[in-house]
Design a protein around this motif. Structure first.
Motif, mmCIF file in Angstrom:
data_model
loop_
_atom_site.group_PDB
_atom_site.id
_atom_site.type_symbol
_atom_site.label_atom_id
_atom_site.label_comp_id
_atom_site.label_asym_id
_atom_site.label_seq_id
_atom_site.Cartn_x
_atom_site.Cartn_y
_atom_site.Cartn_z
ATOM 1 N N ALA A 115 18.501 -5.255 -8.364
ATOM 2 C CA ALA A 115 17.855 -6.208 -9.283
ATOM 3 C C ALA A 115 18.623 -7.530 -9.261
ATOM 4 O O ALA A 115 19.849 -7.541 -9.447
ATOM 5 N N PRO A 116 17.935 -8.657 -9.030
ATOM 6 C CA PRO A 116 18.632 -9.947 -8.996
ATOM 7 C C PRO A 116 19.120 -10.347 -10.384
ATOM 8 O O PRO A 116 18.551 -9.932 -11.396
ATOM 9 N N ASP A 117 20.173 -11.164 -10.405
ATOM 10 C CA ASP A 117 20.649 -11.711 -11.676
ATOM 11 C C ASP A 117 19.734 -12.839 -12.133
ATOM 12 O O ASP A 117 19.505 -13.028 -13.320
ATOM 13 N N ARG A 118 19.236 -13.611 -11.170
ATOM 14 C CA ARG A 118 18.330 -14.741 -11.455
ATOM 15 C C ARG A 118 17.438 -14.953 -10.253
ATOM 16 O O ARG A 118 17.731 -14.464 -9.170
ATOM 17 N N GLY A 119 16.390 -15.756 -10.461
ATOM 18 C CA GLY A 119 15.555 -16.170 -9.333
ATOM 19 C C GLY A 119 14.263 -15.373 -9.232
ATOM 20 O O GLY A 119 13.985 -14.497 -10.064
ATOM 21 N N GLU A 120 13.493 -15.717 -8.212
ATOM 22 C CA GLU A 120 12.145 -15.149 -8.091
ATOM 23 C C GLU A 120 11.857 -14.703 -6.670
ATOM 24 O O GLU A 120 12.344 -15.297 -5.704
ATOM 25 N N ILE A 121 10.997 -13.679 -6.571
ATOM 26 C CA ILE A 121 10.415 -13.281 -5.287
ATOM 27 C C ILE A 121 8.905 -13.305 -5.487
ATOM 28 O O ILE A 121 8.393 -12.664 -6.423
ATOM 29 N N LEU A 122 8.223 -14.059 -4.639
ATOM 30 C CA LEU A 122 6.761 -14.143 -4.763
ATOM 31 C C LEU A 122 6.099 -13.711 -3.464
ATOM 32 O O LEU A 122 6.635 -13.959 -2.379
ATOM 33 N N TRP A 123 4.948 -13.057 -3.608
ATOM 34 C CA TRP A 123 4.103 -12.783 -2.447
ATOM 35 C C TRP A 123 2.734 -13.387 -2.742
ATOM 36 O O TRP A 123 2.125 -13.070 -3.757
ATOM 37 N N GLN A 124 2.293 -14.276 -1.868
ATOM 38 C CA GLN A 124 1.030 -15.001 -2.042
ATOM 39 C C GLN A 124 0.927 -15.591 -3.452
ATOM 40 O O GLN A 124 -0.110 -15.494 -4.105
ATOM 41 N N GLY A 125 2.060 -16.157 -3.911
ATOM 42 C CA GLY A 125 2.084 -16.864 -5.191
ATOM 43 C C GLY A 125 2.288 -15.981 -6.411
ATOM 44 O O GLY A 125 2.482 -16.496 -7.517
ATOM 45 N N GLN A 126 2.261 -14.658 -6.231
ATOM 46 C CA GLN A 126 2.436 -13.739 -7.373
ATOM 47 C C GLN A 126 3.879 -13.233 -7.410
ATOM 48 O O GLN A 126 4.393 -12.789 -6.369
ATOM 49 N N ALA A 127 4.474 -13.279 -8.601
ATOM 50 C CA ALA A 127 5.850 -12.776 -8.726
ATOM 51 C C ALA A 127 5.871 -11.263 -8.513
ATOM 52 O O ALA A 127 5.051 -10.541 -9.089
ATOM 53 N N ILE A 128 6.797 -10.808 -7.680
ATOM 54 C CA ILE A 128 6.910 -9.351 -7.462
ATOM 55 C C ILE A 128 8.300 -8.819 -7.821
ATOM 56 O O ILE A 128 8.539 -7.622 -7.746
ATOM 57 N N HIS A 129 9.220 -9.730 -8.237
ATOM 58 C CA HIS A 129 10.598 -9.280 -8.458
ATOM 59 C C HIS A 129 10.741 -8.379 -9.677
ATOM 60 O O HIS A 129 11.755 -7.708 -9.817
ATOM 61 N N ASN A 130 9.738 -8.352 -10.561
ATOM 62 C CA ASN A 130 9.838 -7.451 -11.715
ATOM 63 C C ASN A 130 9.133 -6.117 -11.467
ATOM 64 O O ASN A 130 9.122 -5.250 -12.336
ATOM 65 N N LEU A 131 8.538 -5.954 -10.292
ATOM 66 C CA LEU A 131 7.827 -4.696 -9.988
ATOM 67 C C LEU A 131 8.793 -3.646 -9.456
ATOM 68 O O LEU A 131 9.829 -3.974 -8.860
ATOM 69 N N SER A 132 8.427 -2.372 -9.632
ATOM 70 C CA SER A 132 9.211 -1.287 -9.039
ATOM 71 C C SER A 132 9.039 -1.340 -7.519
ATOM 72 O O SER A 132 8.035 -1.877 -7.035
ATOM 73 N N PRO A 133 9.979 -0.737 -6.789
ATOM 74 C CA PRO A 133 9.876 -0.791 -5.318
ATOM 75 C C PRO A 133 8.510 -0.334 -4.807
ATOM 76 O O PRO A 133 7.952 -0.949 -3.898
ATOM 77 N N ARG B 43 13.056 -17.503 -4.074
ATOM 78 C CA ARG B 43 13.422 -18.748 -4.755
ATOM 79 C C ARG B 43 14.678 -18.577 -5.586
ATOM 80 O O ARG B 43 14.650 -17.852 -6.588
ATOM 81 N N GLN B 44 15.739 -19.243 -5.138
ATOM 82 C CA GLN B 44 17.000 -19.285 -5.921
ATOM 83 C C GLN B 44 17.388 -17.887 -6.413
ATOM 84 O O GLN B 44 17.705 -17.702 -7.601
ATOM 85 N N LEU B 45 17.331 -16.933 -5.525
ATOM 86 C CA LEU B 45 17.572 -15.539 -5.904
ATOM 87 C C LEU B 45 19.082 -15.273 -5.897
ATOM 88 O O LEU B 45 19.715 -15.302 -4.832
ATOM 89 N N SER B 46 19.635 -15.026 -7.083
ATOM 90 C CA SER B 46 21.094 -14.844 -7.183
ATOM 91 C C SER B 46 21.419 -13.385 -7.465
ATOM 92 O O SER B 46 20.709 -12.713 -8.224
ATOM 93 N N PHE B 47 22.516 -12.959 -6.856
ATOM 94 C CA PHE B 47 22.936 -11.574 -7.069
ATOM 95 C C PHE B 47 24.433 -11.463 -6.849
ATOM 96 O O PHE B 47 24.988 -12.068 -5.930
ATOM 97 N N CYS B 48 25.082 -10.670 -7.710
ATOM 98 C CA CYS B 48 26.507 -10.378 -7.547
ATOM 99 C C CYS B 48 26.706 -8.902 -7.881
ATOM 100 O O CYS B 48 26.186 -8.428 -8.902
ATOM 101 N N TYR B 49 27.380 -8.157 -7.007
ATOM 102 C CA TYR B 49 27.647 -6.749 -7.324
ATOM 103 C C TYR B 49 28.544 -6.672 -8.556
ATOM 104 O O TYR B 49 29.458 -7.501 -8.700
ATOM 105 N N PRO B 50 28.316 -5.709 -9.448
ATOM 106 C CA PRO B 50 29.151 -5.589 -10.647
ATOM 107 C C PRO B 50 30.633 -5.519 -10.263
ATOM 108 O O PRO B 50 30.994 -4.829 -9.301
ATOM 109 N N GLY B 51 31.436 -6.268 -10.995
ATOM 110 C CA GLY B 51 32.878 -6.234 -10.755
ATOM 111 C C GLY B 51 33.348 -7.157 -9.642
ATOM 112 O O GLY B 51 34.555 -7.309 -9.435
#
Ligand SMILES: Nc1ncnc2c1ncn2[C@@H]1O[C@H](COP(=O)(O)OP(=O)(O)OP(=O)(O)O)[C@@H](O)[C@H]1O
Length: 204
Positions: free
Chosen positions: A52-70, A5-13
């Motif tokens: 790590a995304p700058d913004r946005g979410e990753i969910l699996w079966q409704g649970q956010a997983i974007h803050n979890l370690s790989p 969901r609206q997952l934003s990312f930009c490489y530094p620089g």
């Protein structure tokens, strides 16, 4: 369902980046399409948790997983560099994917040996990655990911360079994973990979 969901990312620089958004159902394979450099590997790295995304979410079966370690995510991946431990043999490389302390039960040990036979690597268990060809390393990395039995499987150019017979075997194994309810995200320039495996396409 895997939801990006609206997952934003930009490489530094860098001056510009990406915003990704799509979903993949259990048992479905979504092919990510786009020219070289369009961000396919970057997207898979974000889902895997290596970036790590700058913004946005990753969910699996409704649970956010974007803050979890790989390693806490229900995700396994095969990247182009294969990511094998060079000082460990093939059996251990695969086994560590199943149990980080190599405490394998007899079923897991026999699944590794049967898997090696199935991908044409019978008797290769004691070899180190440095003693394998590129295609053999690729098969070890794919087998390790498949045997981890995670719920989301990320594949970055997974079958490039493999011979026809090995590709057919791996198409079968990946199709079995879909039937098990695994959600596949596939980045591949290969039309046959996409035709055989993908249910839907998403353009970058
Ligand atoms: N660590 C990094 N720092 C800065 N820019 C990067 C980094 N890694 C990749 N890029 C840039 O981000 C863009 C997207 O790269 P990425 O590897 O995601 O593309 P891709 O679509 O997977 O390409 P290919 O099909 O060639 O594998 C490219 O322009 C690349 O140069």
């Amino acid at each position: 369902m895997l939801e990006i969901r609206q997952l934003s990312f930009c490489y530094p620089g860098q001056s510009s980046g990406w915003t990704f958004g799509f979903s993949v159902a259990p048992g479905e394979c979504l092919a990510i399409q786009g020219p070289s450099g369009s961000g396919k590997s970057t997207l898979l790295g974000l889902i895997a948790g290596f970036l790590a995304p700058d913004r946005g979410e990753i969910l699996w079966q409704g649970q956010a997983i974007h803050n979890l370690s790989p390693w806490q995510r229900p995700v396994t991946s095969v990247f182009q560099d294969h990511n094998l431990f060079e000082h460990l043999d093939v059996f251990t490389n695969i086994g560590l994917g199943l149990h980080p302390g190599m405490k394998l039960n007899p079923e897991q040990a026999s699944a590794i040996n049967q898997g090696l036979t199935r991908v044409g690597l019978e008797g290769f268990g004691q070899r180190r990655p440095g003693e394998l060809s590129g295609g053999q390393r690729q098969r070890v990395a794919l087998l390790r990911s498949i045997l981890r039995r995670q719920l989301v499987l990320l594949l970055d150019e997974p079958l490039t360079g493999l011979d026809t017979q090995t590709r057919s075997t791996l198409y079968r194994m990946l199709t079995e994973e879909k039937a098990r309810g695994v959600a596949l995200v596939l980045a591949s320039h290969d039309e046959e990979d996409r035709r055989v495996l993908a249910d839907r396409h998403w353009n970058l």
